[in-house]
Design an enzyme around this catalytic site. Structure first.
Site, PDB file in Angstrom:
ATOM      1  N   ASP A 159       0.843  -1.199   0.000  1.00 32.27           N
ATOM      2  CA  ASP A 159       0.000   0.000   0.000  1.00 32.27           C
ATOM      3  C   ASP A 159       0.879   1.251   0.000  1.00 32.27           C
ATOM      4  O   ASP A 159       0.596   2.228  -0.694  1.00 32.27           O
ATOM      5  CB  ASP A 159      -0.924  -0.023   1.225  1.00 32.27           C
ATOM      6  N   HIS A 187      -4.660  -3.435   6.323  1.00 29.43           N
ATOM      7  CA  HIS A 187      -4.485  -3.671   4.884  1.00 29.43           C
ATOM      8  C   HIS A 187      -5.852  -4.064   4.327  1.00 29.43           C
ATOM      9  O   HIS A 187      -6.160  -5.235   4.143  1.00 29.43           O
ATOM     10  CB  HIS A 187      -3.453  -4.774   4.628  1.00 29.43           C
TER      11      HIS A 187
HETATM   12  P1  NAX Z   1      -2.477 -18.139  -4.284  1.00 29.15           P
HETATM   13  O1  NAX Z   1      -3.850 -18.697  -4.104  1.00 29.15           O
HETATM   14  O2  NAX Z   1      -1.853 -18.101  -5.628  1.00 29.15           O
HETATM   15  O3  NAX Z   1      -1.470 -18.921  -3.319  1.00 29.15           O
HETATM   16  C1  NAX Z   1      -1.761 -19.199  -1.990  1.00 29.15           C
HETATM   17  C2  NAX Z   1      -1.056 -20.489  -1.640  1.00 29.15           C
HETATM   18  O4  NAX Z   1      -1.224 -20.696  -0.239  1.00 29.15           O
HETATM   19  C3  NAX Z   1      -1.619 -21.717  -2.333  1.00 29.15           C
HETATM   20  O5  NAX Z   1      -0.562 -22.432  -2.950  1.00 29.15           O
HETATM   21  C4  NAX Z   1      -2.263 -22.499  -1.188  1.00 29.15           C
HETATM   22  O6  NAX Z   1      -2.225 -23.889  -1.406  1.00 29.15           O
HETATM   23  C5  NAX Z   1      -1.378 -22.063  -0.036  1.00 29.15           C
HETATM   24  N1  NAX Z   1      -1.927 -22.353   1.292  1.00 29.15           N
HETATM   25  C6  NAX Z   1      -3.227 -22.380   1.685  1.00 29.15           C
HETATM   26  N2  NAX Z   1      -3.308 -22.752   2.985  1.00 29.15           N
HETATM   27  C7  NAX Z   1      -2.049 -22.931   3.423  1.00 29.15           C
HETATM   28  C8  NAX Z   1      -1.487 -23.337   4.659  1.00 29.15           C
HETATM   29  N3  NAX Z   1      -2.251 -23.621   5.716  1.00 29.15           N
HETATM   30  N4  NAX Z   1      -0.139 -23.415   4.760  1.00 29.15           N
HETATM   31  C9  NAX Z   1       0.638 -23.156   3.705  1.00 29.15           C
HETATM   32  N5  NAX Z   1       0.167 -22.790   2.493  1.00 29.15           N
HETATM   33  C10 NAX Z   1      -1.156 -22.686   2.363  1.00 29.15           C
HETATM   34  O7  NAX Z   1      -2.536 -16.677  -3.613  1.00 29.15           O
HETATM   35  P2  NAX Z   1      -1.519 -15.464  -3.765  1.00 29.15           P
HETATM   36  O8  NAX Z   1      -1.938 -14.616  -4.897  1.00 29.15           O
HETATM   37  O9  NAX Z   1      -0.132 -15.978  -3.701  1.00 29.15           O
HETATM   38  O10 NAX Z   1      -1.906 -14.632  -2.432  1.00 29.15           O
HETATM   39  C11 NAX Z   1      -1.610 -15.128  -1.158  1.00 29.15           C
HETATM   40  C12 NAX Z   1      -2.254 -14.258  -0.097  1.00 29.15           C
HETATM   41  O11 NAX Z   1      -1.741 -12.930  -0.137  1.00 29.15           O
HETATM   42  C13 NAX Z   1      -3.775 -14.105  -0.223  1.00 29.15           C
HETATM   43  O12 NAX Z   1      -4.356 -14.252   1.061  1.00 29.15           O
HETATM   44  C14 NAX Z   1      -3.938 -12.668  -0.689  1.00 29.15           C
HETATM   45  O13 NAX Z   1      -5.192 -12.134  -0.330  1.00 29.15           O
HETATM   46  C15 NAX Z   1      -2.795 -12.007   0.033  1.00 29.15           C
HETATM   47  N6  NAX Z   1      -2.360 -10.696  -0.430  1.00 29.15           N
HETATM   48  C16 NAX Z   1      -1.931  -9.803   0.505  1.00 29.15           C
HETATM   49  C17 NAX Z   1      -1.415  -8.575   0.187  1.00 29.15           C
HETATM   50  C18 NAX Z   1      -0.910  -7.642   1.233  1.00 29.15           C
HETATM   51  O14 NAX Z   1      -0.492  -6.531   0.874  1.00 29.15           O
HETATM   52  N7  NAX Z   1      -0.929  -7.958   2.533  1.00 29.15           N
HETATM   53  C19 NAX Z   1      -1.381  -8.127  -1.223  1.00 29.15           C
HETATM   54  C20 NAX Z   1      -1.428  -9.242  -2.204  1.00 29.15           C
HETATM   55  C21 NAX Z   1      -2.333 -10.381  -1.852  1.00 29.15           C
HETATM   56  O15 NAX Z   1      -3.631 -10.071  -2.267  1.00 29.15           O
END
Ligand code: NAX
Length: 335
Positions: A159, A187
């Site tokens: 952000d 966030h």
């Molecule tokens: P993806 O869905 O591409 O990847 C997430 C991965 O996490 C998947 O491979 C899934 O299998 C894995 N996962 C699920 N449960 C798990 C667990 N218990 N232990 C380990 N791995 C696990 O998502 P992606 O685009 O990489 O985003 C990941 C997260 O970042 C989401 O929650 C998203 O909302 C968040 N974000 C946060 C941001 C921030 O600024 N704080 C910005 C970007 C993003 O939106």
């Protein structure tokens, strides 16, 4: 060469991790002379995909990576961890309410907190990226009571980077000329991007952003809502959520925590709000401007808060209190 550090990335088979792992393994976060054991955690059904990521990492032949561990077991992943980037989370599925998403995710972060508590180094630095990032970080910390609360944080650097980029575009300068942007609070779309203390370098002089932009209305309205809604704008355009920029911000966050902020500069991090100098309620992971030295952050105090800012800071604090209270019920810490 120093001893290798153990760096854990969760959600390692996901899209943010795909960019993040590249930068971490290249030495962009902990330095080109710091050997790394790279630990990749994801869930069992993703182990095949994760195997592909491991192959690619090996094929990059990065000199700082001494070992790669891929696992679906929390205790294996977090054992002796020095730094953790908790990206993995349950994505929002169609028809899922915000409260369902919160419930699914805080359970994950409770489990990871318990494991960190048991097996990680007490000096571990944890940044939570997976949403709802602030509340996930709070729950993770609460379930790792043997690790100082100050060692947990959530990502608001994306952000902040977005805010700097908007202002740089507006005044026609390079983004590197903009300093001291602040993100207050959550966030989420209630975050408050604040440029009142930021400067932009023009002809070698640090000019207050307000004087350079010369448009208070833009700074108070369009600028704030553009930053707040930037994630949705990226999804609408790319049909996928921000991944490269989220990975980059995660690296910026951890690098500054590891090596420190520049003198006279601060950065935004969501950290525990206990004893903060801005009267934000305690017991929240709230994003503040922080200065970092010797691996420890401290909230930058003494910044004047006007009525406009106070109102925005209160709105996002209230949302965080509601999220926290709902999360504590889910994990059974509150009725
Ligand atoms: P993806 O869905 O591409 O990847 C997430 C991965 O996490 C998947 O491979 C899934 O299998 C894995 N996962 C699920 N449960 C798990 C667990 N218990 N232990 C380990 N791995 C696990 O998502 P992606 O685009 O990489 O985003 C990941 C997260 O970042 C989401 O929650 C998203 O909302 C968040 N974000 C946060 C941001 C921030 O600024 N704080 C910005 C970007 C993003 O939106």
């Amino acid at each position: 060469m120093p001893e290798a550090i153990r760096v854990v990335v969760t959600g390692a088979a996901g899209q943010i991790a795909y960019s993040l792992l590249y930068s971490v393994a290249k030495g962009d976060v902990f330095g080109k002379d710091q050997p790394i054991v790279l630990v990749l955690l994801d869930i069992t059904p993703m182990m095949g995909v994760l195997g592909g990521v491991v192959m690619e990492l090996k094929d990059c032949a990065f000199p700082v990576v001494t070992e790669i561990v891929a696992t679906d077991d929390y205790d294996t992943a977090f054992k002796d961890a020095d730094a953790c980037m908790l990206v993995g989370a349950m994505p929002r599925k169609e028809g899922m309410e915000r409260k369902d998403l919160l419930a699914a995710n805080v359970k994950i972060f409770k489990g990871q907190g318990e494991s960190l508590n048991k097996v990680a180094k007490k000096t571990v630095k944890v940044v939570v990226v997976g949403n709802p990032a602030n509340t996930n970080a709070l729950i993770c910390s609460k379930h790792a009571p043997s690790i100082p609360k100050e060692n947990f944080s959530a990502l608001t650097r994306l952000d902040q980077n977005r805010a700097k980029a908007q202002v740089a575009d507006r005044v026609g300068r390079s983004v590197g000329d903009v300093s001291n942007a602040i993100i207050w609070g959550n966030h989420s779309s209630t975050q408050y991007p604040d440029m009142r203390h930021a400067t932009v370098k023009i002809d070698g002089k640090a000019v207050p952003v307000h004087d350079a932009v010369k448009d208070d209305n833009w700074l108070k309205n369009e600028f704030i809502s553009t930053v707040q809604k930037r994630g949705a704008a990226v999804i609408a355009a790319r049909k996928l959520s921000s991944a490269m920029s989220a990975a980059n911000a995660t690296c910026d966050h951890m690098r500054d925590w590891w090596f420190g902020t520049k003198p006279g500069e601060w950065t935004s991090m969501a950290v525990i709000s206990d004893n903060n100098p801005y009267n934000v309620p305690a017991n929240l992971m709230y994003s503040f401007p922080v200065e970092i030295k010797d691996g420890k952050w401290s909230i930058k105090g003494g910044l004047a808060i006007d009525d406009f800012s106070q109102e925005k800071m209160d709105i996002t604090a209230k949302e965080l209190e509601e999220e926290r209270d709902a999360a504590l019920v889910v994990v059974g810490d509150k009725k």
